[in-house]
Motif scaffolding. Structure first.
Motif, PDB file in Angstrom:
ATOM      1  N   TYR A 286       0.819  -1.200   0.000  1.00 36.17           N
ATOM      2  CA  TYR A 286       0.000   0.000   0.000  1.00 36.17           C
ATOM      3  C   TYR A 286       0.863   1.264   0.000  1.00 36.17           C
ATOM      4  CZ  TYR A 286      -4.027   2.971   0.655  1.00 36.17           C
ATOM      5  OH  TYR A 286      -4.988   3.904   0.453  1.00 36.17           O
TER       6      TYR A 286
ATOM      7  N   ALA B 284       2.104   1.720  -3.436  1.00 35.63           N
ATOM      8  CA  ALA B 284       1.077   2.303  -4.304  1.00 35.63           C
ATOM      9  C   ALA B 284       0.975   3.805  -4.067  1.00 35.63           C
ATOM     10  CB  ALA B 284      -0.268   1.632  -4.055  1.00 35.63           C
TER      11      ALA B 284
ATOM     12  N   THR C  15       1.800   6.566  -6.818  1.00 36.00           N
ATOM     13  CA  THR C  15       0.801   7.582  -7.139  1.00 36.00           C
ATOM     14  C   THR C  15       1.403   8.976  -7.068  1.00 36.00           C
ATOM     15  OG1 THR C  15      -0.845   6.143  -6.120  1.00 36.00           O
ATOM     16  CG2 THR C  15      -1.531   8.398  -6.601  1.00 36.00           C
TER      17      THR C  15
ATOM     18  N   GLY D 224      -1.042  -2.461 -13.943  1.00 40.48           N
ATOM     19  CA  GLY D 224      -0.414  -2.293 -12.633  1.00 40.48           C
ATOM     20  C   GLY D 224       0.992  -2.862 -12.551  1.00 40.48           C
TER      21      GLY D 224
ATOM     22  N   THR E  45       1.188   0.221 -10.113  1.00 43.10           N
ATOM     23  CA  THR E  45      -0.044   0.107  -9.331  1.00 43.10           C
ATOM     24  C   THR E  45      -0.244   1.368  -8.491  1.00 43.10           C
ATOM     25  OG1 THR E  45       0.212  -2.277  -9.219  1.00 43.10           O
ATOM     26  CG2 THR E  45      -1.295  -1.288  -7.634  1.00 43.10           C
ATOM     27  N   THR E  46      -1.172   2.210  -8.930  1.00 41.93           N
ATOM     28  CA  THR E  46      -1.477   3.423  -8.179  1.00 41.93           C
ATOM     29  C   THR E  46      -2.567   3.107  -7.155  1.00 41.93           C
ATOM     30  OG1 THR E  46      -3.082   4.017  -9.856  1.00 41.93           O
ATOM     31  CG2 THR E  46      -0.889   4.969 -10.081  1.00 41.93           C
TER      32      THR E  46
ATOM     33  N   LYS F 145      -4.901  -0.175  -7.060  1.00 42.96           N
ATOM     34  CA  LYS F 145      -4.848  -1.090  -5.927  1.00 42.96           C
ATOM     35  C   LYS F 145      -6.253  -1.302  -5.357  1.00 42.96           C
ATOM     36  CE  LYS F 145      -2.023  -2.708  -2.314  1.00 42.96           C
ATOM     37  NZ  LYS F 145      -2.956  -3.819  -2.155  1.00 42.96           N
TER      38      LYS F 145
END
Lengths: 290, 279
Positions: free
Chosen positions: A62, A65, A69, A235, A242-243, A247
């Motif tokens: 996470y 990600a 992002t 992703g 994977t942003t 996600k």
């Protein structure tokens, strides 16, 4: 009286009902769900407090990600703003064929992120694509753009910039054309050159537009870019594209981690709220520039 | 008046800059068009070709058959038209309430709407919205693709801003003539807002046509899919290597929005800027 007391409420009813049902209700639901553990089919619920959030922030994927992002959005937005402003300057001139250039430059705006992704996937194709051919003619090397770690993200950024650029150009061009002649003339008398006029006079005048564009491009980068990523890289590779929104999609619809995804929705919601708040706190004040 | 050398240099610089920039922005389309006419052997020839050796529409026919493209085009047309229509109806009505009436709770209702302005509903709410749809039994139906998107704050504010520019005296005159609120709306406000409504229609249609994530998750059967999902199906489908066919299909999907843009460019750009830069 024919202009009855209840008329405005009736007029507002359709909008308010739809917004309540399809924006407010899901938002509240998402918030509630994020505090529960929910079985994949949604038939069992246990109160879990902040467990979902803790789990999320203990999960390295996470954070990755989030990092991706930020890299993706910051890079895209900066390039789009600077290039958009420069190209709008070019389009603001009365030169031969400017209408045709304008049309061609704006075209990527009207197609979807999905189609933009498809066009770039083709151009970056290692076998049939033209990018690699030209690259290998110049450098002797070719790159597997969409399947190699730093290059996949670079590819997605390039495609996104290409797709998002016209939006910024449209707004800057409209802004430039609304700047009054007298300001430009007086700067000419003061002896400002093209570069100084561009950055020291016009750019500050257009700062409300810049602010609006930064916000809109962040929003687009956060959400609409899903299409371009899903088409180009899904992703990957190794989660390198994977942003947060990608996600969320994976956790919700592939891995059926419903409550975790709900917490992810809430976090996205909070990020968006902060950005919106900043916009209205600092942006609105500067809008009156005419 | 003669132009100075400096101005001439600038002129040339601008012209070259614009040629380079429009070339880069449009290049992917040129390659796609070119590729869409190529035979598979041509697509994979090395060095890659930039132009097809002949023009034939075989790839377009294959693309239509590869995924149920006809049905998907119909779905997208239906969904985009009805969401647009819905947004225009709800938006004009709500804008009318905010621009012409004084009523209790006006400010609260206005803020309620305002808050949604910067929330891309279909993405942040995607999971709970999907669960709501499955509870309603709307998954795989047009309802799910249309109804949640038939109201928007952006449209309401755009129309409101325009309605407020219409002179108050017209409203007073209508009242004196004994017109009802709805008569005033249909006979005065709406006709006076033609270009604004048309512009909003175009932007809403393009937006709805281009929607991807929501249709992707809320439809599972091929015959309920929209064209944007079709693009993905073509790329990940079996003929994933036949770029001629994929580019043909992609261009078919892009065509409606491209036509709208080329025909109505000025209105399109003007409305976009208007709806973006609120007071």
């Amino acid at each position: 009286m024919k202009w009855g007391k209840y008329t405005p409420y009736l007029l507002l009813a359709p909008t308010l009902i739809i917004i309540a049902l399809f924006i407010y209700w899901p938002a509240i639901n998402s918030f509630l769900m994020s505090f529960y553990k929910i079985s994949p089919f949604g038939n069992k619920k246990i109160y879990a407090g902040l467990d979902n959030y803790i789990k999320l922030f203990e999960n390295e994927a996470y954070w990755d990600a989030l990092k991706i992002t930020i890299i993706y959005i910051v890079t895209t937005v900066i390039i789009v703003i600077i290039l958009g402003y420069l190209i709008a300057q070019l389009l603001d001139n009365k030169v031969f064929g400017v209408r045709i250039y304008r049309t061609l430059i704006f075209v990527p705006y009207v197609i979807s992120f999905t189609i933009g992704g498809a066009l770039w996937t083709f151009m970056l194709n290692p076998v049939a694509g033209h990018v690699n051919y030209i690259l290998s003619r110049i450098t002797g090397e070719s790159i597997n753009w969409l399947n190699q770690v730093p290059y996949a993200l670079i590819s997605v950024i390039v495609a996104s910039v290409w797709k998002m650029l016209p939006f910024s150009i449209i707004f800057y061009l409209a802004g430039l054309q609304s700047i009054s002649e007298s300001i430009i003339e007086s700067s000419l008398i003061d002896g400002a050159n093209v570069w100084q006029r561009m950055w020291k006079i016009k750019f500050p005048i257009l700062s409300p537009i810049t602010f609006y564009l930064v916000i809109m491009n962040i929003t687009n980068g956060m959400f609409e870019s899903f299409g371009i990523i899903d088409i180009m890289t899904r992703g990957g590779p190794l989660g390198s594209t994977t942003t947060l929104i990608y996600k969320l999609y994976q956790d919700a619809f592939f891995f059926q981690k419903t409550s975790l995804a709900a917490a992810e929705s809430v976090i996205l919601f909070i990020i968006m709220s902060i950005i919106t708040f900043l916009y209205f706190r600092f942006g609105e004040k500067r809008v009156h520039y005419q | 008046m003669r132009k100075s050398t400096r101005e001439k240099v600038n002129y040339v610089f601008v012209e070259i800059g614009l040629i380079i920039e429009s070339f880069f922005m449009f290049l992917p389309f040129i390659l796609a068009i070119s590729m869409s006419f190529m035979e598979p052997t041509e697509v994979f020839s090395y060095p890659p070709k930039f132009f097809p050796s002949s023009i034939n529409f075989k790839n377009y026919i294959t693309a239509i058959q590869l995924v149920p493209m006809g049905r998907m085009l119909f779905n997208s047309l239906l969904v985009a038209s009805f969401t647009t229509l819905g947004k225009l109806i709800t938006g004009t009505l709500a804008a009318y309430a905010f621009s012409s009436f004084q009523f209790k709770g006006k400010n609260i209702l206005f803020s309620t709407l305002f808050v949604t302005l910067f929330l891309p509903a279909e993405t942040v709410m995607i999971l709970p919205l999907f669960m709501l749809m499955s509870n309603l039994g709307w998954v795989n139906t047009y309802w799910a693709l249309i109804i949640p998107f038939t109201a928007s704050a952006t449209n309401t504010f755009l129309f409101r801003q325009h309605f407020m520019t219409i002179p108050r005296s017209l409203e007073d005159a209508a009242k004196i003539d004994g017109a009802s609120a709805m008569q005033y709306f249909f006979k005065v406000l709406v006709p006076l807002s033609g270009p604004i409504i048309a512009g909003a229609a175009i932007i809403n249609f393009v937006y709805a046509w281009n929607m991807y994530l929501w249709p992707l998750i809320v439809t599972m059967q091929d015959d309920m899919r929209t064209v944007q999902v079709g693009v993905k199906m073509m790329i990940s489908g079996e003929s994933s290597n036949n770029w001629g066919v994929i580019m043909a299909g992609t261009l078919l999907v892009a065509l409606p929005t491209l036509i709208i843009f080329f025909l109505l460019q000025d209105l399109f750009v003007k409305s976009l800027v208007n709806s973006g830069l609120k007071e």
